[in-house]
Design a protein around this motif. Structure first.
Motif, PDB file in Angstrom:
ATOM      1  N   GLN A  95     -14.077  -7.746  13.957  1.00 51.55           N
ATOM      2  CA  GLN A  95     -14.109  -7.310  12.563  1.00 51.55           C
ATOM      3  C   GLN A  95     -12.861  -6.493  12.223  1.00 51.55           C
ATOM      4  N   LEU A  96     -12.430  -5.643  13.157  1.00 53.85           N
ATOM      5  CA  LEU A  96     -11.214  -4.860  12.939  1.00 53.85           C
ATOM      6  C   LEU A  96     -10.020  -5.790  12.728  1.00 53.85           C
ATOM      7  N   ILE A  97      -9.908  -6.830  13.552  1.00 52.94           N
ATOM      8  CA  ILE A  97      -8.800  -7.783  13.416  1.00 52.94           C
ATOM      9  C   ILE A  97      -8.876  -8.484  12.060  1.00 52.94           C
ATOM     10  N   SER A  98     -10.067  -8.862  11.648  1.00 51.65           N
ATOM     11  CA  SER A  98     -10.219  -9.495  10.326  1.00 51.65           C
ATOM     12  C   SER A  98      -9.778  -8.541   9.214  1.00 51.65           C
ATOM     13  N   ASP A  99     -10.148  -7.271   9.345  1.00 53.27           N
ATOM     14  CA  ASP A  99      -9.733  -6.271   8.354  1.00 53.27           C
ATOM     15  C   ASP A  99      -8.213  -6.084   8.373  1.00 53.27           C
ATOM     16  N   GLN A 100      -7.626  -6.091   9.577  1.00 52.25           N
ATOM     17  CA  GLN A 100      -6.182  -5.923   9.701  1.00 52.25           C
ATOM     18  C   GLN A 100      -5.449  -7.133   9.127  1.00 52.25           C
ATOM     19  N   GLU A 101      -6.026  -8.333   9.303  1.00 50.87           N
ATOM     20  CA  GLU A 101      -5.421  -9.526   8.711  1.00 50.87           C
ATOM     21  C   GLU A 101      -5.414  -9.424   7.191  1.00 50.87           C
ATOM     22  N   LEU A 102      -6.488  -8.914   6.639  1.00 50.19           N
ATOM     23  CA  LEU A 102      -6.563  -8.722   5.189  1.00 50.19           C
ATOM     24  C   LEU A 102      -5.521  -7.702   4.732  1.00 50.19           C
ATOM     25  N   ALA A 103      -5.415  -6.603   5.461  1.00 53.58           N
ATOM     26  CA  ALA A 103      -4.421  -5.579   5.124  1.00 53.58           C
ATOM     27  C   ALA A 103      -3.006  -6.143   5.226  1.00 53.58           C
ATOM     28  N   LEU A 104      -2.768  -6.971   6.233  1.00 48.98           N
ATOM     29  CA  LEU A 104      -1.462  -7.606   6.410  1.00 48.98           C
ATOM     30  C   LEU A 104      -1.146  -8.509   5.222  1.00 48.98           C
ATOM     31  N   THR A 105      -2.123  -9.300   4.813  1.00 47.72           N
ATOM     32  CA  THR A 105      -1.936 -10.199   3.669  1.00 47.72           C
ATOM     33  C   THR A 105      -1.668  -9.409   2.390  1.00 47.72           C
ATOM     34  N   GLN A 106      -2.413  -8.334   2.191  1.00 44.94           N
ATOM     35  CA  GLN A 106      -2.220  -7.509   0.993  1.00 44.94           C
ATOM     36  C   GLN A 106      -0.848  -6.852   0.992  1.00 44.94           C
ATOM     37  N   THR A 107      -0.391  -6.419   2.162  1.00 47.50           N
ATOM     38  CA  THR A 107       0.933  -5.802   2.270  1.00 47.50           C
ATOM     39  C   THR A 107       2.025  -6.815   1.946  1.00 47.50           C
ATOM     40  N   GLU A 108       1.874  -8.023   2.484  1.00 47.61           N
ATOM     41  CA  GLU A 108       2.862  -9.068   2.201  1.00 47.61           C
ATOM     42  C   GLU A 108       2.891  -9.388   0.709  1.00 47.61           C
ATOM     43  N   ARG A 109       1.721  -9.586   0.122  1.00 43.21           N
ATOM     44  CA  ARG A 109       1.657  -9.933  -1.302  1.00 43.21           C
ATOM     45  C   ARG A 109       2.244  -8.835  -2.188  1.00 43.21           C
ATOM     46  N   ALA A 110       1.939  -7.588  -1.849  1.00 46.64           N
ATOM     47  CA  ALA A 110       2.478  -6.470  -2.634  1.00 46.64           C
ATOM     48  C   ALA A 110       4.001  -6.437  -2.540  1.00 46.64           C
ATOM     49  N   ALA A 111       4.533  -6.678  -1.349  1.00 44.08           N
ATOM     50  CA  ALA A 111       5.990  -6.661  -1.175  1.00 44.08           C
ATOM     51  C   ALA A 111       6.645  -7.815  -1.929  1.00 44.08           C
ATOM     52  N   LEU A 112       6.021  -8.982  -1.885  1.00 45.54           N
ATOM     53  CA  LEU A 112       6.604 -10.154  -2.542  1.00 45.54           C
ATOM     54  C   LEU A 112       6.430 -10.123  -4.055  1.00 45.54           C
ATOM     55  N   ALA A 113       5.523  -9.288  -4.542  1.00 46.43           N
ATOM     56  CA  ALA A 113       5.271  -9.217  -5.981  1.00 46.43           C
ATOM     57  C   ALA A 113       6.369  -8.465  -6.728  1.00 46.43           C
ATOM     58  N   THR A 114       7.204  -7.742  -6.011  1.00 41.39           N
ATOM     59  CA  THR A 114       8.270  -6.986  -6.664  1.00 41.39           C
ATOM     60  C   THR A 114       9.510  -7.868  -6.800  1.00 41.39           C
ATOM     61  N   SER A 115      10.340  -7.548  -7.779  1.00 39.65           N
ATOM     62  CA  SER A 115      11.539  -8.355  -8.006  1.00 39.65           C
ATOM     63  C   SER A 115      12.596  -8.122  -6.924  1.00 39.65           C
ATOM     64  N   ARG A 116      12.658  -6.912  -6.383  1.00 33.95           N
ATOM     65  CA  ARG A 116      13.595  -6.601  -5.292  1.00 33.95           C
ATOM     66  C   ARG A 116      12.817  -5.924  -4.173  1.00 33.95           C
ATOM     67  N   ASP A 118      11.569  -4.185  -0.831  1.00 30.00           N
ATOM     68  CA  ASP A 118      12.159  -3.338   0.202  1.00 30.00           C
ATOM     69  C   ASP A 118      11.750  -3.927   1.547  1.00 30.00           C
ATOM     70  N   VAL A 119      12.635  -4.727   2.101  1.00 31.18           N
ATOM     71  CA  VAL A 119      12.327  -5.504   3.300  1.00 31.18           C
ATOM     72  C   VAL A 119      11.946  -4.599   4.462  1.00 31.18           C
ATOM     73  N   SER A 120      12.762  -3.594   4.733  1.00 28.76           N
ATOM     74  CA  SER A 120      12.512  -2.775   5.921  1.00 28.76           C
ATOM     75  C   SER A 120      11.188  -2.025   5.846  1.00 28.76           C
ATOM     76  N   SER A 121      10.849  -1.478   4.688  1.00 30.97           N
ATOM     77  CA  SER A 121       9.584  -0.741   4.610  1.00 30.97           C
ATOM     78  C   SER A 121       8.389  -1.689   4.632  1.00 30.97           C
ATOM     79  N   ALA A 122       8.522  -2.881   4.045  1.00 29.96           N
ATOM     80  CA  ALA A 122       7.421  -3.854   4.087  1.00 29.96           C
ATOM     81  C   ALA A 122       7.178  -4.312   5.518  1.00 29.96           C
ATOM     82  N   ILE A 123       8.253  -4.602   6.234  1.00 32.23           N
ATOM     83  CA  ILE A 123       8.115  -5.041   7.625  1.00 32.23           C
ATOM     84  C   ILE A 123       7.552  -3.916   8.481  1.00 32.23           C
TER      85      ILE A 123
END
Length: 157
Positions: A95-116, A118-123
């Motif tokens: 369940q923790l891994i499933s939650d972490q996968e969701l958090a990972l997906t949300q982090t990626e989407r939030a980073a990609l939703a911006t026009s510029r 911040d690669v280093s902080s997203a990674i």
């Protein structure tokens, strides 16, 4: 800004130099291909960061997607490494891994939703998610290895 651009340029130069070295080796010794390397996790992560930094200078979204894929694979490896866990401990870690996968997906989407993005902080944020899961797995495995070995000793008496 100048330092950031210098770091990006340096990352690109390092990536090109490494690639050129591999190509030169392959051209000069086709009968002796490079053996696959098994690098320690820290070195693999560092190598990934160099590649992602180089990509990030040219294609920030591509670097974020690459880091996301790398971290998804890392979470799946952690899920597989948790196979020694038994019962509720394994279910809780899954369940923790499933939650972490969701958090990972949300982090990626939030980073990609911006026009510029911040690669280093997203990674770094995505790497932190995987590191937390790795720490939890190590904690669970160390807790479960202790009691099971003492239970075996008590049963043997």
């Amino acid at each position: 800004m100048a330092i950031n651009m210098t770091n990006r340029l340096l990352s690109i130069v390092i990536a090109i130099a490494l690639t050129s070295g591999i190509v030169a080796h392959a051209a000069s010794a086709p009968q002796r291909p490079l053996a696959p390397l098994t690098l320690p996790a820290a070195l693999q992560t560092a190598a990934s960061h160099v590649g992602e930094s180089a990509t990030g200078a040219i294609d920030p979204s591509g670097a974020i997607r690459a880091a996301y894929q790398r971290n998804r694979v890392a979470l799946e490896h952690l899920r597989q490494q948790a196979s020694p866990l038994q019962g509720s401990a394994q279910a809780a870690f899954d369940q923790l891994i499933s939650d972490q996968e969701l958090a990972l997906t949300q982090t990626e989407r939030a980073a990609l939703a911006t026009s510029r993005p911040d690669v280093s902080s997203a990674i770094a944020a995505m790497d932190k998610i995987v590191a937390a899961a790795d720490d939890e797995l190590n904690r669970e495995l160390s807790q479960n290895s202790g009691p099971s070995s003492s239970d075996a000793n008590q049963d043997g008496r």
